[in-house]
Write a protein that holds these residues in place. Sequence first.
Motif, mmCIF file in Angstrom:
data_model
loop_
_atom_site.group_PDB
_atom_site.id
_atom_site.type_symbol
_atom_site.label_atom_id
_atom_site.label_comp_id
_atom_site.label_asym_id
_atom_site.label_seq_id
_atom_site.Cartn_x
_atom_site.Cartn_y
_atom_site.Cartn_z
ATOM 1 N N ASN A 16 -111.012 -52.404 -49.422
ATOM 2 C CA ASN A 16 -111.584 -51.778 -48.227
ATOM 3 C C ASN A 16 -112.787 -52.554 -47.704
ATOM 4 N N ARG A 17 -113.622 -53.022 -48.612
ATOM 5 C CA ARG A 17 -114.861 -53.686 -48.193
ATOM 6 C C ARG A 17 -114.623 -55.157 -47.838
ATOM 7 N N TYR A 18 -114.192 -55.948 -48.815
ATOM 8 C CA TYR A 18 -114.055 -57.381 -48.574
ATOM 9 C C TYR A 18 -112.786 -57.705 -47.786
ATOM 10 N N GLY A 19 -111.699 -57.017 -48.102
ATOM 11 C CA GLY A 19 -110.445 -57.270 -47.398
ATOM 12 C C GLY A 19 -110.520 -56.876 -45.938
ATOM 13 N N LEU A 46 -112.200 -59.210 -38.719
ATOM 14 C CA LEU A 46 -112.793 -60.244 -37.876
ATOM 15 C C LEU A 46 -111.803 -61.381 -37.638
ATOM 16 N N ASP A 47 -110.971 -61.658 -38.627
ATOM 17 C CA ASP A 47 -109.930 -62.671 -38.466
ATOM 18 C C ASP A 47 -109.003 -62.286 -37.316
ATOM 19 N N GLY A 48 -108.560 -61.023 -37.292
ATOM 20 C CA GLY A 48 -107.685 -60.558 -36.225
ATOM 21 C C GLY A 48 -108.345 -60.635 -34.857
ATOM 22 N N ILE A 49 -109.607 -60.243 -34.782
ATOM 23 C CA ILE A 49 -110.334 -60.269 -33.511
ATOM 24 C C ILE A 49 -110.460 -61.703 -32.996
ATOM 25 N N ASN A 104 -106.250 -56.164 -37.814
ATOM 26 C CA ASN A 104 -106.122 -57.211 -38.830
ATOM 27 C C ASN A 104 -104.668 -57.536 -39.152
ATOM 28 N N LEU A 105 -103.777 -56.590 -38.925
ATOM 29 C CA LEU A 105 -102.353 -56.821 -39.166
ATOM 30 C C LEU A 105 -101.580 -57.073 -37.879
ATOM 31 N N ALA A 106 -102.043 -56.497 -36.771
ATOM 32 C CA ALA A 106 -101.369 -56.728 -35.494
ATOM 33 C C ALA A 106 -101.595 -58.144 -35.009
ATOM 34 N N GLY A 144 -103.512 -59.643 -42.151
ATOM 35 C CA GLY A 144 -103.965 -58.616 -43.067
ATOM 36 C C GLY A 144 -104.906 -59.167 -44.115
ATOM 37 N N HIS A 145 -105.100 -58.393 -45.172
ATOM 38 C CA HIS A 145 -106.075 -58.758 -46.194
ATOM 39 C C HIS A 145 -105.673 -60.032 -46.935
ATOM 40 N N PRO A 146 -106.649 -60.804 -47.378
ATOM 41 C CA PRO A 146 -106.347 -61.964 -48.225
ATOM 42 C C PRO A 146 -105.642 -61.527 -49.506
ATOM 43 N N SER A 147 -104.764 -62.391 -50.002
ATOM 44 C CA SER A 147 -103.948 -62.035 -51.160
ATOM 45 C C SER A 147 -104.784 -61.806 -52.418
#
Length: 425
Positions: free
Chosen positions: A192-195, A201-204, A347-349, A353-356
């Motif tokens: 929730n926090r780091y992912g 921000l990656d998605g934005i 982040n998914l659209a 999504g989250h880093p593995s």
Amino acid sequence: MTATSPRLKHEVKDLALASLGRQRIEWAGREMPVLKQIRDRFEKEKPFAGIRISACCHVTTETAHLAIALKAGGADAILIASNPLSTQDDVAASLVEDYGIPVFAIKGEDEATYSRHVQIALDHRPNIIIDDGCDVVATLIQQRPHQIADLIGTTEETTTGIVRLQAMLKDGVLTFPAMNVNDADTKHFFDNRYGTGQSTLDGIIRATNVLLAGKTVVVAGYGWCGKGTAQRASGMGANVIVTEIDPVKAIEAVMDGFRVMPMAQAAPLGDLFITVTGNKHVIRGEHFDAMKDGAIVCNSGHFDIEIDLKSLASKATEVKDVRPFTQEYKLKSGKSVVVLGEGRLVNLAAAEGHPSAVMDMSFANQAMGAEYLVKNKGKLQPGIHSIPADVDKEIARLKLQAMGITVDTLTPDQIEYTNSWTSGT
């Protein structure tokens, strides 16, 4: 286009994407050593032999490793998407073609298709439901109560899903065990926090290519997802404002160095708005009216209800796509508001999504939560159960081990001290 195969029932965009999907799945696996160790153990022990599992998750490279681990453990498993925009079509194709796992997920699927896929998940007559947002469980209870007898239990990994389970429990309709994966320390402290912080921000940035430094970013909600998002935005040079309804979280945000105010006050100040509350209509009509021309609005909460897009559409004279996953609403006032990812998980659209490395722990919790349900079949009371502390710590231990990090252990004298009440100053 929907692919069909005589070998395996599925519904994916195109099986020709499988080779790219497999390449990406293998890349993600480099950062998922905990789930690999669990998968290797599952392959030997077969804890899910004879167990039907329906998993409703974001169909990403990381989720692929969870599905592969379940199958290695002997499960008869199928996978559907938990969000219409979160599917990675190449991954879905590879899971079908290369790993023999039935997948029903297409990026951009409409709501009717999504609902049909939920029905397919229930047609599987699952003994275990792995849920992300609680849609499969809610549909089971509302539409197929006769199938509850087949169910050993469910695991849920989102805050939104846990809130729904709590409401079910309050209404007396949660008549089976549910594992609260979301609140495991090795889940929410990290995923929730780091992912969420990094992937949001990656998605934005992928959707807009805007510079965050110097921007005023309004983060709605200061739970673990909001904390991570605010911290990462601040780290990239943004001036962060937090909106909250919880006074304790609001104080925490202030002491973390952020301005805190109601959304009505933040609306005219923000350049970029990010909702991560899990509630509906956090940004509403009056807020759109007060925003700057060109303000960007997006959501990183589970469902697409946090931004009142119907209200925004009613104020618009024109809606146009200006970049992939980026729509500009021209308002009657002459201003414009930009919405990312149709108000769904940005982040998914708009990203992956989250880093593995983070999902390694989250999906380790899902896998071991499902195993815990099977091992304790008939012993757990209906209701919501926490991931056992020893499982949580084991996941953390395996992660540290994979990172080459060791920690101290208590000496016999320290153990005696912690177990005694007679020792003092």
